[in-house]
Design an enzyme around this catalytic site. Structure first.
Site, PDB file in Angstrom:
ATOM      1  CG  PHE A 140     -13.028  -2.973  -2.252  1.00 15.88           C
ATOM      2  CD1 PHE A 140     -11.886  -1.597  -1.787  1.00 15.88           C
ATOM      3  CD2 PHE A 140     -13.082  -3.899  -3.509  1.00 15.88           C
ATOM      4  CE1 PHE A 140     -10.947  -2.140  -2.715  1.00 15.88           C
ATOM      5  CE2 PHE A 140     -11.909  -3.611  -4.198  1.00 15.88           C
ATOM      6  CZ  PHE A 140     -11.075  -2.415  -4.101  1.00 15.88           C
ATOM      7  N   PRO A 141     -15.822  -2.303   1.980  1.00 15.59           N
ATOM      8  CG  PRO A 141     -14.592  -1.595   4.425  1.00 15.59           C
ATOM      9  CD  PRO A 141     -14.190  -1.679   2.979  1.00 15.59           C
ATOM     10  CG  LEU A 142     -17.855   2.796   4.240  1.00 19.23           C
ATOM     11  CD1 LEU A 142     -16.374   3.381   4.334  1.00 19.23           C
ATOM     12  CD2 LEU A 142     -18.957   1.998   3.751  1.00 19.23           C
ATOM     13  N   GLY A 143     -17.558  -0.268  -0.688  1.00 19.93           N
ATOM     14  CA  GLY A 143     -17.965  -0.570  -2.438  1.00 19.93           C
ATOM     15  C   GLY A 143     -16.667   0.521  -2.916  1.00 19.93           C
ATOM     16  N   GLY A 144     -15.593   0.403  -2.320  1.00 19.24           N
ATOM     17  CA  GLY A 144     -14.127   0.595  -2.367  1.00 19.24           C
ATOM     18  C   GLY A 144     -13.853   1.560  -3.166  1.00 19.24           C
ATOM     19  CB  THR A 198     -19.836  -0.203  -5.965  1.00 18.24           C
ATOM     20  OG1 THR A 198     -18.189  -0.686  -6.562  1.00 18.24           O
ATOM     21  CG2 THR A 198     -20.997  -0.332  -6.362  1.00 18.24           C
ATOM     22  CE1 TYR A 200      -3.784  -2.533   0.206  1.00 15.13           C
ATOM     23  CE2 TYR A 200      -3.901  -2.252   2.201  1.00 15.13           C
ATOM     24  CZ  TYR A 200      -4.016  -3.328   1.214  1.00 15.13           C
ATOM     25  OH  TYR A 200      -4.824  -3.699   1.492  1.00 15.13           O
TER      26      TYR A 200
HETATM   27  N1  LIG Z   1      -6.999  -7.515   0.733  1.00 14.31           N
HETATM   28  C1  LIG Z   1      -7.074  -7.118  -0.621  1.00 14.31           C
HETATM   29  O1  LIG Z   1      -7.779  -7.352  -1.864  1.00 14.31           O
HETATM   30  C2  LIG Z   1      -8.144  -5.863  -0.220  1.00 14.31           C
HETATM   31  C3  LIG Z   1      -8.154  -5.035  -1.288  1.00 14.31           C
HETATM   32  C4  LIG Z   1      -8.696  -4.110  -1.063  1.00 14.31           C
HETATM   33  C5  LIG Z   1      -9.220  -3.482   0.410  1.00 14.31           C
HETATM   34  N2  LIG Z   1      -8.067  -3.708   1.548  1.00 14.31           N
HETATM   35  C6  LIG Z   1      -7.663  -3.445   2.260  1.00 14.31           C
HETATM   36  O2  LIG Z   1      -9.527  -3.020   2.823  1.00 14.31           O
HETATM   37  C7  LIG Z   1      -9.591  -1.571   3.416  1.00 14.31           C
HETATM   38  C8  LIG Z   1     -10.904  -1.010   3.006  1.00 14.31           C
HETATM   39  O3  LIG Z   1     -10.902  -1.152   1.845  1.00 14.31           O
HETATM   40  P1  LIG Z   1     -11.448   0.210   0.726  1.00 14.31           P
HETATM   41  O4  LIG Z   1      -9.788   1.713   1.657  1.00 14.31           O
HETATM   42  O5  LIG Z   1     -10.068   0.310  -1.056  1.00 14.31           O
HETATM   43  O6  LIG Z   1     -12.452   0.758   0.506  1.00 14.31           O
HETATM   44  P2  LIG Z   1     -13.817   1.119   1.163  1.00 14.31           P
HETATM   45  O7  LIG Z   1     -13.575   1.681   2.839  1.00 14.31           O
HETATM   46  O8  LIG Z   1     -14.386   0.325   0.848  1.00 14.31           O
HETATM   47  O9  LIG Z   1     -13.850   2.908   0.960  1.00 14.31           O
HETATM   48  C9  LIG Z   1     -12.942   3.666   0.918  1.00 14.31           C
HETATM   49  C10 LIG Z   1     -13.426   4.604  -0.321  1.00 14.31           C
HETATM   50  O10 LIG Z   1     -14.293   5.761   0.353  1.00 14.31           O
HETATM   51  C11 LIG Z   1     -14.399   6.603   0.998  1.00 14.31           C
HETATM   52  N3  LIG Z   1     -14.753   6.926   2.470  1.00 14.31           N
HETATM   53  C12 LIG Z   1     -14.681   6.044   3.214  1.00 14.31           C
HETATM   54  N4  LIG Z   1     -14.940   7.198   4.167  1.00 14.31           N
HETATM   55  C13 LIG Z   1     -16.053   7.773   3.633  1.00 14.31           C
HETATM   56  C14 LIG Z   1     -17.185   8.250   4.466  1.00 14.31           C
HETATM   57  N5  LIG Z   1     -17.762   8.196   5.278  1.00 14.31           N
HETATM   58  N6  LIG Z   1     -17.662   8.533   3.501  1.00 14.31           N
HETATM   59  C15 LIG Z   1     -17.668   8.902   2.607  1.00 14.31           C
HETATM   60  N7  LIG Z   1     -16.388   8.587   1.537  1.00 14.31           N
HETATM   61  C16 LIG Z   1     -15.838   7.067   2.220  1.00 14.31           C
HETATM   62  C17 LIG Z   1     -12.714   7.042   0.969  1.00 14.31           C
HETATM   63  O11 LIG Z   1     -12.257   8.181   1.163  1.00 14.31           O
HETATM   64  P3  LIG Z   1     -11.286   8.809   1.922  1.00 14.31           P
HETATM   65  O12 LIG Z   1     -10.658   8.508   1.956  1.00 14.31           O
HETATM   66  O13 LIG Z   1     -11.427  10.162   0.830  1.00 14.31           O
HETATM   67  O14 LIG Z   1     -12.610   8.843   3.239  1.00 14.31           O
HETATM   68  C18 LIG Z   1     -12.281   5.888   0.124  1.00 14.31           C
HETATM   69  O15 LIG Z   1     -12.722   6.287  -1.597  1.00 14.31           O
HETATM   70  C19 LIG Z   1      -8.546  -1.084   2.891  1.00 14.31           C
HETATM   71  O16 LIG Z   1      -8.560   0.072   3.213  1.00 14.31           O
HETATM   72  C20 LIG Z   1      -6.889  -2.428   2.702  1.00 14.31           C
HETATM   73  O17 LIG Z   1      -6.592  -2.082   4.154  1.00 14.31           O
HETATM   74  C21 LIG Z   1      -8.257  -5.053   0.772  1.00 14.31           C
END
Ligand SMILES: NC(=O)c1ccc[n+]([C@@H]2O[C@H](COP(=O)([O-])OP(=O)(O)OC[C@H]3O[C@@H](n4cnc5c(N)ncnc54)[C@H](OP(=O)(O)O)[C@@H]3O)[C@@H](O)[C@H]2O)c1
Length: 303
Positions: A223-227, A230, A72
């Site tokens: 991607f708990p918030l759609g990444g 989405t 990352y």
């Molecule tokens: N195992 C795997 O292959 C894999 C792949 C991807 C991710 N992950 C892990 O899963 C974690 C979560 O996934 P993710 O971070 O990709 O996606 P996510 O948590 O689904 O969404 C993150 C996105 O949503 C925005 N966001 C966060 N909180 C928000 C809110 N309250 N209101 C509006 N927008 C919001 C963030 O932007 P801002 O930063 O501007 O808030 C970012 O663009 C990652 O951080 C990583 O540790 C693992």
């Protein structure tokens, strides 16, 4: 150098708590570190001082499960999640679980899969960059974004199991896997957690969630918030959010938590305001009526 967590002391069975691997008590609502170095994947660098502030605030808000990976990083490689975590939080507070993952090796032509022999160096990279002498949870990350079917992970998981036996890793997890791969891995060594792509607008992991729940394996969807790709916002979420005076992001997290006692949420953000909002979802408990309203039309279950 140290290990971050001590053996669990509490019961670890309340709604907001989960006992991972049988001995590590964590809050089910944690934090994903992928968005700290960059907003997209290997994109423009974000302000590292803000990233460190987000991490410190997360811990101050009670987060004790941070999900990271050595890969990352920003596109220019200057801002890296593991470095931010170490700079912001080391020496680590007692009870902080830092989960990491190994598998992909990023080169000029995109990610390649590490061979079993290459995994040790990737584990050591995480130990060094996080400043630890044992990693509490290491996921073997398989494939690219799609779930690969039919590929054996046995040799790679055996390699990680050997590193666990050698004391470099406490618990093993799997990421981006299918049920057959879960069974294959569990025949080799215990699996403490699974991390697949899953959220309220992508509900196709019922069998995996059920399998994890049946055996007390943590299910920590990425991607708990759609990444950020989405749009999870729809009228069902808006309706339930209005009922709770909450945001749709908070309801999406509360929905994950309501699915099963083994689900962990690791929302990722580089924003202090979003962090505060996400962690505040801890106080939202969905009622059966909320869960029914969030169910897909024609489905009897919340999935
Ligand atoms: N195992 C795997 O292959 C894999 C792949 C991807 C991710 N992950 C892990 O899963 C974690 C979560 O996934 P993710 O971070 O990709 O996606 P996510 O948590 O689904 O969404 C993150 C996105 O949503 C925005 N966001 C966060 N909180 C928000 C809110 N309250 N209101 C509006 N927008 C919001 C963030 O932007 P801002 O930063 O501007 O808030 C970012 O663009 C990652 O951080 C990583 O540790 C693992």
């Amino acid at each position: 150098m140290e290990s971050t967590t001590a053996p669990a002391r509490g019961a670890g069975d309340t709604t907001h708590e989960f006992r991972l691997g049988g001995d590590l008590d964590i809050h089910r609502l944690g934090f994903g570190a992928m968005r700290l170095p960059t907003q997209g994947f290997h994109g423009l660098a974000r302000d590292p001082e803000l990233g460190r502030a987000v991490l410190r605030r997360a811990v101050a808000l009670g987060v004790n499960h941070i999900d990271t990976a050595a890969f990352y990083r920003s596109g220019d490689g200057k801002v890296r999640a593991n470095s931010l975590i170490r700079e912001a939080l080391h020496p680590y507070p007692r009870g902080l679980l830092i989960a990491t993952k190994v598998g992909p090796i990023f080169g000029p032509h995109g990610p390649l899969q590490a061979s079993p022999a290459q995994l040790r160096a990737l584990v050591e990279e995480n130990l060094t960059t996080l400043g630890l002498d044992r990693l509490d949870l290491v996921y073997l990350r398989i494939g690219k974004m799609e779930v690969p079917h039919g590929e054996s992970l046995a040799e790679r998981f055996e390699a990680l199991a050997a590193l666990r036996e050698a004391g470099l890793i406490r618990h093993l997890g799997l990421s981006n896997i299918d049920i057959a791969q879960l069974h294959e891995a569990r025949a080799i060594a215990p699996v403490a957690a699974v991390q697949n792509n899953f959220h309220i607008a992508k509900r196709d992991e019922m069998a995996m969630l059920t399998a994890c729940a049946a055996d007390g394996i943590a299910f920590a969807p990425f991607f708990p918030l759609g990444g950020g790709m989405t749009d999870i916002n729809d009228e069902r979420l808006v309706k339930v959010a209005a009922r709770h005076g909450a945001t749709v992001s908070q309801i999406a997290l509360a929905w994950l938590m309501a699915l099963a006692p083994v689900t962990l949420a690791i929302p990722g953000t580089g924003s202090l305001a979003h962090l505060e909002e996400n962690i505040a979802a801890r106080s939202i408990t969905l009622s059966p009526a909320d869960v029914a309203d969030l169910a897909l039309a024609g489905h009897g279950s919340p999935l």
